[in-house]
Write a protein that holds these residues in place. Structure first.
Motif, mmCIF file in Angstrom:
data_model
loop_
_atom_site.group_PDB
_atom_site.id
_atom_site.type_symbol
_atom_site.label_atom_id
_atom_site.label_comp_id
_atom_site.label_asym_id
_atom_site.label_seq_id
_atom_site.Cartn_x
_atom_site.Cartn_y
_atom_site.Cartn_z
ATOM 1 N N MET A 248 0.853 -1.192 0.000
ATOM 2 C CA MET A 248 0.000 0.000 0.000
ATOM 3 C C MET A 248 0.888 1.242 0.000
ATOM 4 O O MET A 248 1.817 1.352 0.795
ATOM 5 C CB MET A 248 -0.924 0.000 1.218
ATOM 6 C CG MET A 248 -1.897 1.184 1.247
ATOM 7 S SD MET A 248 -3.009 1.105 2.668
ATOM 8 C CE MET A 248 -3.939 -0.363 2.265
ATOM 9 N N THR A 249 0.607 2.187 -0.858
ATOM 10 C CA THR A 249 1.445 3.362 -0.983
ATOM 11 C C THR A 249 1.120 4.387 0.101
ATOM 12 O O THR A 249 0.101 4.307 0.792
ATOM 13 C CB THR A 249 1.242 4.007 -2.360
ATOM 14 O OG1 THR A 249 -0.111 4.459 -2.466
ATOM 15 C CG2 THR A 249 1.535 2.993 -3.461
ATOM 16 N N THR B 95 0.303 7.452 -0.357
ATOM 17 C CA THR B 95 -0.882 8.224 -0.741
ATOM 18 C C THR B 95 -2.163 7.515 -0.349
ATOM 19 O O THR B 95 -3.102 8.128 0.171
ATOM 20 C CB THR B 95 -0.869 8.484 -2.254
ATOM 21 O OG1 THR B 95 0.345 9.126 -2.608
ATOM 22 C CG2 THR B 95 -2.049 9.360 -2.668
ATOM 23 N N SER B 96 -2.231 6.197 -0.586
ATOM 24 C CA SER B 96 -3.445 5.453 -0.251
ATOM 25 C C SER B 96 -3.650 5.385 1.257
ATOM 26 O O SER B 96 -4.774 5.458 1.742
ATOM 27 C CB SER B 96 -3.388 4.048 -0.850
ATOM 28 O OG SER B 96 -2.277 3.336 -0.343
ATOM 29 N N ARG B 97 -2.544 5.228 2.033
ATOM 30 C CA ARG B 97 -2.673 5.209 3.492
ATOM 31 C C ARG B 97 -3.182 6.550 4.012
ATOM 32 O O ARG B 97 -4.033 6.607 4.896
ATOM 33 C CB ARG B 97 -1.337 4.858 4.131
ATOM 34 C CG ARG B 97 -0.928 3.401 3.934
ATOM 35 C CD ARG B 97 0.174 3.015 4.911
ATOM 36 N NE ARG B 97 1.367 3.809 4.691
ATOM 37 C CZ ARG B 97 2.360 3.461 3.890
ATOM 38 N NH1 ARG B 97 2.295 2.319 3.223
ATOM 39 N NH2 ARG B 97 3.417 4.230 3.737
ATOM 40 N N PHE C 205 -4.965 8.685 2.355
ATOM 41 C CA PHE C 205 -6.354 8.840 1.944
ATOM 42 C C PHE C 205 -7.281 8.081 2.883
ATOM 43 O O PHE C 205 -8.339 8.566 3.274
ATOM 44 C CB PHE C 205 -6.525 8.338 0.512
ATOM 45 C CG PHE C 205 -7.929 8.439 -0.014
ATOM 46 C CD1 PHE C 205 -8.429 9.648 -0.461
ATOM 47 C CD2 PHE C 205 -8.742 7.317 -0.061
ATOM 48 C CE1 PHE C 205 -9.717 9.743 -0.946
ATOM 49 C CE2 PHE C 205 -10.029 7.411 -0.532
ATOM 50 C CZ PHE C 205 -10.521 8.627 -0.985
ATOM 51 N N GLY C 206 -6.889 6.851 3.259
ATOM 52 C CA GLY C 206 -7.705 6.068 4.179
ATOM 53 C C GLY C 206 -7.824 6.715 5.543
ATOM 54 O O GLY C 206 -8.904 6.740 6.148
ATOM 55 N N LEU D 43 -4.750 7.522 -6.969
ATOM 56 C CA LEU D 43 -4.348 7.383 -5.575
ATOM 57 C C LEU D 43 -3.416 6.213 -5.298
ATOM 58 O O LEU D 43 -2.607 6.266 -4.388
ATOM 59 C CB LEU D 43 -5.584 7.251 -4.661
ATOM 60 C CG LEU D 43 -6.536 8.448 -4.676
ATOM 61 C CD1 LEU D 43 -7.708 8.176 -3.758
ATOM 62 C CD2 LEU D 43 -5.830 9.724 -4.268
ATOM 63 N N GLU D 44 -3.515 5.122 -6.033
ATOM 64 C CA GLU D 44 -2.692 3.963 -5.700
ATOM 65 C C GLU D 44 -2.215 3.280 -6.965
ATOM 66 O O GLU D 44 -2.954 3.143 -7.933
ATOM 67 C CB GLU D 44 -3.489 2.980 -4.849
ATOM 68 C CG GLU D 44 -2.649 1.812 -4.350
ATOM 69 C CD GLU D 44 -3.408 0.948 -3.362
ATOM 70 O OE1 GLU D 44 -2.869 -0.084 -2.945
ATOM 71 O OE2 GLU D 44 -4.535 1.323 -3.010
#
Length: 231
Positions: free
Chosen positions: A1-2, A4-6, A8-9, A185-186
């Motif tokens: 998981m990148t 950016t995705s972390r 965003f979450g 995002l990912e």
């Protein structure tokens, strides 16, 4: 998981908690009530819909409104060698027949929302109606504009095109899996396995058609019964 995705979450979770607060900072008691999914709730517009009393967007008659109908390609991948729009232009109510021969140049689309590379993703990069090339079955090769929906649909059937077919990819197995450099995002990751090798290395495999299975009530053992005439 990148990263950016972390991020965003985490941001989504924070916004979810903030959304459950009232303007004075207290927790909203209604935010913990169960939703409407699975509950028997009558639609407020139900009677109007079933009686024909509701008004949809297409029911509004606006002054000077025109209607457009796309003419799709009937072959998956081709080059349009000629397109005859004379009969469509002569049909009643037709205002315009637009093809790649008279369509205005299409400007390249930007990224979704305000995202920028490397996490941005272009909404559309194919020059639709700006080239004689067809990239998929059903791609619009012409657009007929008329004074009514029925006139546009009729004239669209009068457009005739000649094609020079090209080899097309018609199945998922005909081409290797494609992973874009970046998605929203990912980063995308694609893994392709070997089904036949996996089955050959499996400890046990089951192949059956029309098999009905149940579990005995008197014990933990299970049994299977084959349907008549099936294997």
């Amino acid at each position: 998981m990148t990263f950016t995705s972390r991020a965003f979450g985490l941001g989504t979770k924070v916004l979810g908690k903030v959304a459950r607060l009232l303007p004075d900072g207290r927790h909203d008691p209604l935010s913990i009530r169960p939703g409407e999914i699975g509950r028997d709730v009558n639609r407020l517009d139900g009677p109007a819909k079933v009686s024909g009393g509701i008004t949809y967007t297409a029911d509004h008659a606006l002054a000077g409104l025109a209607y457009a109908v796309a003419v799709p390609s009937t072959i998956a991948k081709v080059r349009v060698t000629a397109i005859d729009t004379s009969r469509a232009l002569a049909a009643p109510g037709v205002l315009l027949v637009m093809t790649h021969e008279n369509a205005p140049p299409m400007r390249p689309t930007g990224a979704y929302a305000t995202l920028r590379a490397p996490v941005g993703a272009a909404a559309m990069s194919l020059p639709i109606l700006n080239t004689d090339r067809v990239f998929w079955h059903g791609q619009p090769i012409a657009v007929v504009v008329a004074e009514s929906q029925e006139q546009a649909e009729h004239a669209a059937r009068l457009v005739q095109a000649r094609y020079a077919p090209e080899p097309a990819t018609l199945a998922m197995s005909d081409e290797a899996a494609y992973t874009p450099a970046h998605s929203v995002l990912e980063e995308s990751r694609t893994a392709v396995g070997n089904v036949r090798r996996g089955l050959a290395d499996a400890t046990a495999t089951v192949q059956a058609v029309g098999c009905t299975c149940w579990r005995r009530t008197s014990g933990a053992a299970s049994a299977a019964r084959r349907a008549p005439g099936r294997t």
